[in-house]
Design an enzyme around this catalytic site. Structure first.
Site, PDB file in Angstrom:
ATOM      1  N   PHE A  70       0.834  -1.212   0.000  1.00  0.00           N
ATOM      2  CA  PHE A  70       0.000   0.000   0.000  1.00  0.00           C
ATOM      3  C   PHE A  70       0.864   1.256   0.000  1.00  0.00           C
ATOM      4  O   PHE A  70       1.988   1.244   0.523  1.00  0.00           O
ATOM      5  CB  PHE A  70      -0.937  -0.005   1.220  1.00  0.00           C
ATOM      6  CG  PHE A  70      -0.207  -0.106   2.537  1.00  0.00           C
ATOM      7  CD1 PHE A  70       0.352  -1.305   2.952  1.00  0.00           C
ATOM      8  CD2 PHE A  70      -0.073   1.008   3.358  1.00  0.00           C
ATOM      9  CE1 PHE A  70       1.050  -1.388   4.155  1.00  0.00           C
ATOM     10  CE2 PHE A  70       0.617   0.925   4.567  1.00  0.00           C
ATOM     11  CZ  PHE A  70       1.182  -0.288   4.965  1.00  0.00           C
ATOM     12  N   PRO A  71       0.349   2.359  -0.567  1.00  0.00           N
ATOM     13  CA  PRO A  71       1.117   3.610  -0.543  1.00  0.00           C
ATOM     14  C   PRO A  71       1.321   4.093   0.901  1.00  0.00           C
ATOM     15  O   PRO A  71       0.433   3.945   1.741  1.00  0.00           O
ATOM     16  CB  PRO A  71       0.227   4.577  -1.334  1.00  0.00           C
ATOM     17  CG  PRO A  71      -0.652   3.699  -2.170  1.00  0.00           C
ATOM     18  CD  PRO A  71      -0.895   2.482  -1.355  1.00  0.00           C
ATOM     19  N   CYS A  72       2.508   4.623   1.173  1.00  0.00           N
ATOM     20  CA  CYS A  72       2.861   5.080   2.536  1.00  0.00           C
ATOM     21  C   CYS A  72       2.339   6.507   2.755  1.00  0.00           C
ATOM     22  O   CYS A  72       2.652   7.395   1.988  1.00  0.00           O
ATOM     23  CB  CYS A  72       4.388   5.057   2.658  1.00  0.00           C
ATOM     24  SG  CYS A  72       5.061   5.817   4.131  1.00  0.00           S
ATOM     25  N   GLN A  73       1.518   6.695   3.764  1.00  0.00           N
ATOM     26  CA  GLN A  73       0.982   8.046   4.052  1.00  0.00           C
ATOM     27  C   GLN A  73       1.014   8.290   5.562  1.00  0.00           C
ATOM     28  O   GLN A  73       0.903   7.360   6.341  1.00  0.00           O
ATOM     29  CB  GLN A  73      -0.487   8.141   3.606  1.00  0.00           C
ATOM     30  CG  GLN A  73      -0.702   8.007   2.116  1.00  0.00           C
ATOM     31  CD  GLN A  73      -2.122   7.560   1.792  1.00  0.00           C
ATOM     32  OE1 GLN A  73      -2.501   6.439   2.068  1.00  0.00           O
ATOM     33  NE2 GLN A  73      -2.912   8.458   1.235  1.00  0.00           N
TER      34      GLN A  73
END
Ligand SMILES: C[S@@+](CC[C@H](N)C(=O)[O-])C[C@H]1O[C@@H](n2cnc3c(N)ncnc32)[C@H](O)[C@@H]1O
Length: 392
Positions: A70-73
């Site tokens: 998953f994209p890191c946010q």
């Protein structure tokens, strides 16, 4: 072993290939990027759902394993302050959490989770991001190691010469009463696999991958430079700062001033030679980025044509052939000298660096293919971890 899995943020299917190889059947995939979806469908002949934030949880079938890179946010602290008690809202990890908790609440927890991310996730936001993820997975009943597992394709039993440290989070739901394995591997010396001695390179390559003449000339220019100085520079060579103080940047940070001053001393020492060389190549009129060289091979290589090259904004970078920089979704495609020719790595070579089989059907739009292989997870590493996880 037969099992089912959910492939979230599926990209072109790095998890899919590895899990299928281990006996897995994908029952649900989600990916928002249409170009990646096309490649996925073309290879796996199944429907791919779009934006995960818009999907009704009731439409997601149960599976034994949930996988996702998953994209890191950052997680917002505002959620907590407003009394929502959920600081993951608005991030894509929230959607992983929602799916896992949906099945936990329906008394059929997904047994395994396997997530992948950039190494930076472990230090991001003063470790708050990492701590939040681990805390939430534990709150959902997953047994998870507190410490990150960071593995690269260079660490595989048959190592792949791509240096790509990524963090893997794996867990098992406590309701299954099994012990979480401690998946171990030997961190390998990164010099253990050489691109030029591997099975990665293609023999017959279309001319479109050849480097254009101007770039070849720049490499030859820097080769002549290296041939004439008596050492391999351990500092970035910044020709655009040779003429100190006229190019002295105002208010440059300390580290930059140190490099500039190193370049000054160097220029003074080799001035006679450098001036002649610069005149030959009209060096002072080149773009600043072409006036820079980063030799990152110490004494392990002698010439540029033995290295892996990249034209980066910070200059021409040369790395050891044991150490392909992580493929990333950008245009700095690694360049090699092979069969008497400088050329870019091909999409198929990038696929091999990500341990994709040659049967994999690659996008026929090269810019997409490079981007997709930069984004994907290394199949060999997933297989290594998932095999050991699924054994329990
Ligand atoms: C790091 S990549 C994962 C690549 C994948 N593991 C593979 O093997 O190719 C993250 C992916 O998440 C996708 N993505 C981002 N937002 C999304 C969303 N809201 N719903 C579904 N996919 C999304 C991106 O398009 C990207 O392909």
């Amino acid at each position: 072993m037969a099992f089912t899995f959910i492939d979230l943020f599926s990209g072109i299917g790095g998890f899919h290939i590895a899990l299928k190889k281990l006996g897995g059947e994908c029952v649900f995939a989600s990916e928002i990027d249409q170009n990646a979806v096309e490649v996925y469908k073309n290879n796996f002949q199944m429907e791919v759902h779009g934006d995960i934030t818009k999907i009704d949880l009731n439409k997601i079938p149960y599976a034994d394993l949930l996988a996702g890179g998953f994209p890191c946010q950052s997680f917002s602290k505002a959620g907590l302050q407003n009394g929502f008690n959920d600081n993951t809202k608005g991030t894509l990890f929230f959607n992983i959490k929602e799916i896992l908790s949906h099945f936990v609440n329906n008394h059929k927890p997904i047994k395994y989770v396997l997530l992948e991310n950039v190494k930076n996730l472990t230090t991001h936001d003063k470790q708050d991001t990492w701590n939040t993820i681990i805390r939430i997975l534990k709150e959902l009943g997953y047994i998870i190691h507190d410490y990150p597992m960071i593995m690269s394709p260079t660490d595989l039993e048959i190592p792949i010469p791509q240096s790509r440290d990524r963090v893997y989070i794996y867990g098992i739901h406590e309701s299954y009463n099994v012990k979480l394995p401690n998946i171990e591997f030997t961190k390998k010396n990164k010099n253990n696999s050489n691109l030029f001695d591997s099975n990665i390179l293609e023999i017959e390559v279309d001319q479109q991958y050849n480097l254009d003449d101007n770039k070849v000339k720049l490499i030859e220019m820097w080769q002549e430079f290296l041939d004439n100085i008596e050492f391999k520079p351990s500092f970035p060579v910044w020709g655009n700062y040779f003429h100190y103080p006229s190019n002295n940047p105002e208010q440059a940070p300390e580290w930059k001033l140190r490099i500039i001053s190193r370049n000054q001393e160097f220029y003074q020492e080799y001035k006679t030679y450098i001036d002649k060389w610069a005149q030959k190549y009209d060096f002072w009129n080149l773009k600043p980025t072409f006036q820079k060289l980063e030799w990152q091979c110490q004494e392990d290589c002698t010439r540029l044509n033995e290295t892996i090259l990249q034209f980066r904004p910070s200059g021409l970078r040369a790395k050891r052939p044991t150490f392909i920089p992580a493929l990333v979704a950008i245009s700095q495609i690694p360049i090699i000298y092979y069969q008497n020719n400088y050329r870019k790595l091909t999409p198929r070579e990038c696929a091999r660096l990500q341990s994709f089989p040659d049967s994999f059907k690659i996008s026929n739009i090269d810019t997409q293919a490079y981007k997709q292989f930069g984004n994907t997870v290394n199949v060999g590493v997933v297989e290594y971890i998932a095999k050991r996880l699924l054994e329990v």
